[in-house]
Motif scaffolding. Structure first.
Motif, mmCIF file in Angstrom:
data_model
loop_
_atom_site.group_PDB
_atom_site.id
_atom_site.type_symbol
_atom_site.label_atom_id
_atom_site.label_comp_id
_atom_site.label_asym_id
_atom_site.label_seq_id
_atom_site.Cartn_x
_atom_site.Cartn_y
_atom_site.Cartn_z
ATOM 1 N N GLU A 42 43.771 -29.330 85.962
ATOM 2 C CA GLU A 42 43.224 -30.522 85.326
ATOM 3 C C GLU A 42 44.271 -31.616 85.429
ATOM 4 O O GLU A 42 45.462 -31.362 85.256
ATOM 5 C CB GLU A 42 42.924 -30.245 83.858
ATOM 6 C CG GLU A 42 42.417 -31.449 83.119
ATOM 7 C CD GLU A 42 42.112 -31.147 81.669
ATOM 8 O OE1 GLU A 42 42.374 -32.020 80.844
ATOM 9 O OE2 GLU A 42 41.631 -30.043 81.374
ATOM 10 N N GLN A 43 43.834 -32.823 85.742
ATOM 11 C CA GLN A 43 44.768 -33.936 85.802
ATOM 12 C C GLN A 43 44.145 -35.179 85.203
ATOM 13 O O GLN A 43 43.002 -35.508 85.458
ATOM 14 C CB GLN A 43 45.197 -34.223 87.240
ATOM 15 C CG GLN A 43 46.262 -35.304 87.305
ATOM 16 C CD GLN A 43 46.896 -35.427 88.664
ATOM 17 O OE1 GLN A 43 46.398 -34.925 89.648
ATOM 18 N NE2 GLN A 43 48.009 -36.114 88.720
ATOM 19 N N ARG A 44 44.922 -35.862 84.410
ATOM 20 C CA ARG A 44 44.539 -37.132 83.809
ATOM 21 C C ARG A 44 45.348 -38.229 84.466
ATOM 22 O O ARG A 44 46.492 -38.009 84.872
ATOM 23 C CB ARG A 44 44.820 -37.135 82.297
ATOM 24 C CG ARG A 44 44.088 -36.046 81.557
ATOM 25 C CD ARG A 44 42.615 -36.312 81.545
ATOM 26 N NE ARG A 44 41.915 -35.188 80.961
ATOM 27 C CZ ARG A 44 40.628 -35.022 81.060
ATOM 28 N NH1 ARG A 44 39.880 -35.885 81.706
ATOM 29 N NH2 ARG A 44 40.052 -33.986 80.509
ATOM 30 N N ALA A 45 44.797 -39.406 84.545
ATOM 31 C CA ALA A 45 45.477 -40.542 85.159
ATOM 32 C C ALA A 45 46.834 -40.760 84.499
ATOM 33 O O ALA A 45 46.955 -40.731 83.283
ATOM 34 C CB ALA A 45 44.620 -41.803 85.021
ATOM 35 N N GLY A 46 47.846 -40.944 85.328
ATOM 36 C CA GLY A 46 49.181 -41.221 84.837
ATOM 37 C C GLY A 46 49.951 -40.017 84.330
ATOM 38 O O GLY A 46 51.033 -40.168 83.784
ATOM 39 N N GLN A 47 49.399 -38.809 84.494
ATOM 40 C CA GLN A 47 50.053 -37.596 84.011
ATOM 41 C C GLN A 47 50.153 -36.584 85.143
ATOM 42 O O GLN A 47 49.338 -36.588 86.054
ATOM 43 C CB GLN A 47 49.241 -36.963 82.891
ATOM 44 C CG GLN A 47 49.061 -37.823 81.679
ATOM 45 C CD GLN A 47 48.197 -37.113 80.656
ATOM 46 O OE1 GLN A 47 48.208 -35.901 80.545
ATOM 47 N NE2 GLN A 47 47.446 -37.879 79.897
ATOM 48 N N PRO A 48 51.162 -35.696 85.061
ATOM 49 C CA PRO A 48 51.177 -34.599 86.038
ATOM 50 C C PRO A 48 50.006 -33.673 85.755
ATOM 51 O O PRO A 48 49.488 -33.639 84.638
ATOM 52 C CB PRO A 48 52.513 -33.902 85.780
ATOM 53 C CG PRO A 48 52.976 -34.357 84.451
ATOM 54 C CD PRO A 48 52.281 -35.652 84.136
ATOM 55 N N PRO A 49 49.556 -32.922 86.750
ATOM 56 C CA PRO A 49 48.464 -31.980 86.507
ATOM 57 C C PRO A 49 48.879 -30.882 85.525
ATOM 58 O O PRO A 49 50.061 -30.607 85.359
ATOM 59 C CB PRO A 49 48.181 -31.368 87.879
ATOM 60 C CG PRO A 49 49.067 -32.035 88.846
ATOM 61 C CD PRO A 49 50.037 -32.894 88.110
ATOM 62 N N MET A 50 47.890 -30.266 84.889
ATOM 63 C CA MET A 50 48.116 -29.072 84.094
ATOM 64 C C MET A 50 47.429 -27.929 84.831
ATOM 65 O O MET A 50 46.254 -28.021 85.177
ATOM 66 C CB MET A 50 47.529 -29.177 82.688
ATOM 67 C CG MET A 50 47.832 -27.923 81.871
ATOM 68 S SD MET A 50 47.262 -27.961 80.161
ATOM 69 C CE MET A 50 45.508 -27.760 80.386
ATOM 70 N N VAL A 51 48.168 -26.864 85.097
ATOM 71 C CA VAL A 51 47.635 -25.689 85.763
ATOM 72 C C VAL A 51 47.583 -24.570 84.731
ATOM 73 O O VAL A 51 48.607 -24.218 84.148
ATOM 74 C CB VAL A 51 48.523 -25.269 86.959
ATOM 75 C CG1 VAL A 51 47.987 -24.014 87.618
ATOM 76 C CG2 VAL A 51 48.633 -26.400 87.977
ATOM 77 N N ALA A 52 46.397 -24.037 84.474
ATOM 78 C CA ALA A 52 46.236 -22.904 83.553
ATOM 79 C C ALA A 52 46.122 -21.636 84.386
ATOM 80 O O ALA A 52 45.277 -21.556 85.278
ATOM 81 C CB ALA A 52 44.991 -23.079 82.693
ATOM 82 N N LEU A 53 46.994 -20.679 84.118
ATOM 83 C CA LEU A 53 47.012 -19.417 84.849
ATOM 84 C C LEU A 53 46.428 -18.328 83.966
ATOM 85 O O LEU A 53 46.850 -18.163 82.822
ATOM 86 C CB LEU A 53 48.455 -19.047 85.224
ATOM 87 C CG LEU A 53 49.234 -20.097 85.990
ATOM 88 C CD1 LEU A 53 50.682 -19.655 86.162
ATOM 89 C CD2 LEU A 53 48.592 -20.379 87.333
ATOM 90 N N ARG A 54 45.463 -17.603 84.493
ATOM 91 C CA ARG A 54 44.865 -16.480 83.764
ATOM 92 C C ARG A 54 45.295 -15.202 84.466
ATOM 93 O O ARG A 54 44.956 -14.989 85.627
ATOM 94 C CB ARG A 54 43.353 -16.620 83.730
ATOM 95 C CG ARG A 54 42.927 -17.761 82.831
ATOM 96 C CD ARG A 54 41.460 -18.112 82.958
ATOM 97 N NE ARG A 54 41.123 -19.219 82.087
ATOM 98 C CZ ARG A 54 41.379 -20.493 82.369
ATOM 99 N NH1 ARG A 54 41.969 -20.822 83.490
ATOM 100 N NH2 ARG A 54 41.048 -21.453 81.521
#
Length: 125
Positions: A42-54
């Motif tokens: 998931e990525q929001r404008a102006g932010q690094p992506p967030m990667v969720a690992l399951r």
């Protein structure tokens, strides 16, 4: 499973290479593909992506080191883990820039809750 706040707060180098039948996932150069059941980005404008690992049910993972990485419980990212990974300044900016602010006494709280809901579900609330 408990995730230390520093794991989610420290951006890590992530490389994901997809194929028609799967993906190779490396975090800080370490291939973790065999320990994963799934991942999401998931990525929001102006932010690094967030990667969720399951992780796979028996999977273990040691992470050493440019995305925010969150290791989720099987079946989904739990609320405490998600909330620990939220950047307060980014949440504040996102809430204040929403187009559904209504001027009510609770508009900021409502905007924060709607923003968190949107981030967790990917749906516009």
């Amino acid at each position: 499973m408990t995730v230390e706040a520093s794991l989610a707060d420290t951006p890590r180098h992530v490389r994901i290479t997809t194929t028609a039948t799967g993906a190779a996932v490396k975090v800080d150069g370490t291939d973790i593909s065999n320990a994963l059941a799934a991942y999401s980005i998931e990525q929001r404008a102006g932010q690094p992506p967030m990667v969720a690992l399951r992780l796979t049910p028996a999977g273990t993972l040691a992470l050493d080191g440019i995305a925010h990485v969150v290791v989720a419980e099987p079946g989904g990212l739990d609320a405490a883990t998600f909330l620990a990974s939220v950047d307060p300044a980014a949440l504040h900016r996102a809430a204040l820039s929403r187009d559904d602010l209504d001027g009510s006494p609770t508009e900021l709280t409502t905007a924060v809750l709607r923003q968190l809901l949107e981030w967790t579900t990917g749906a516009r609330t």
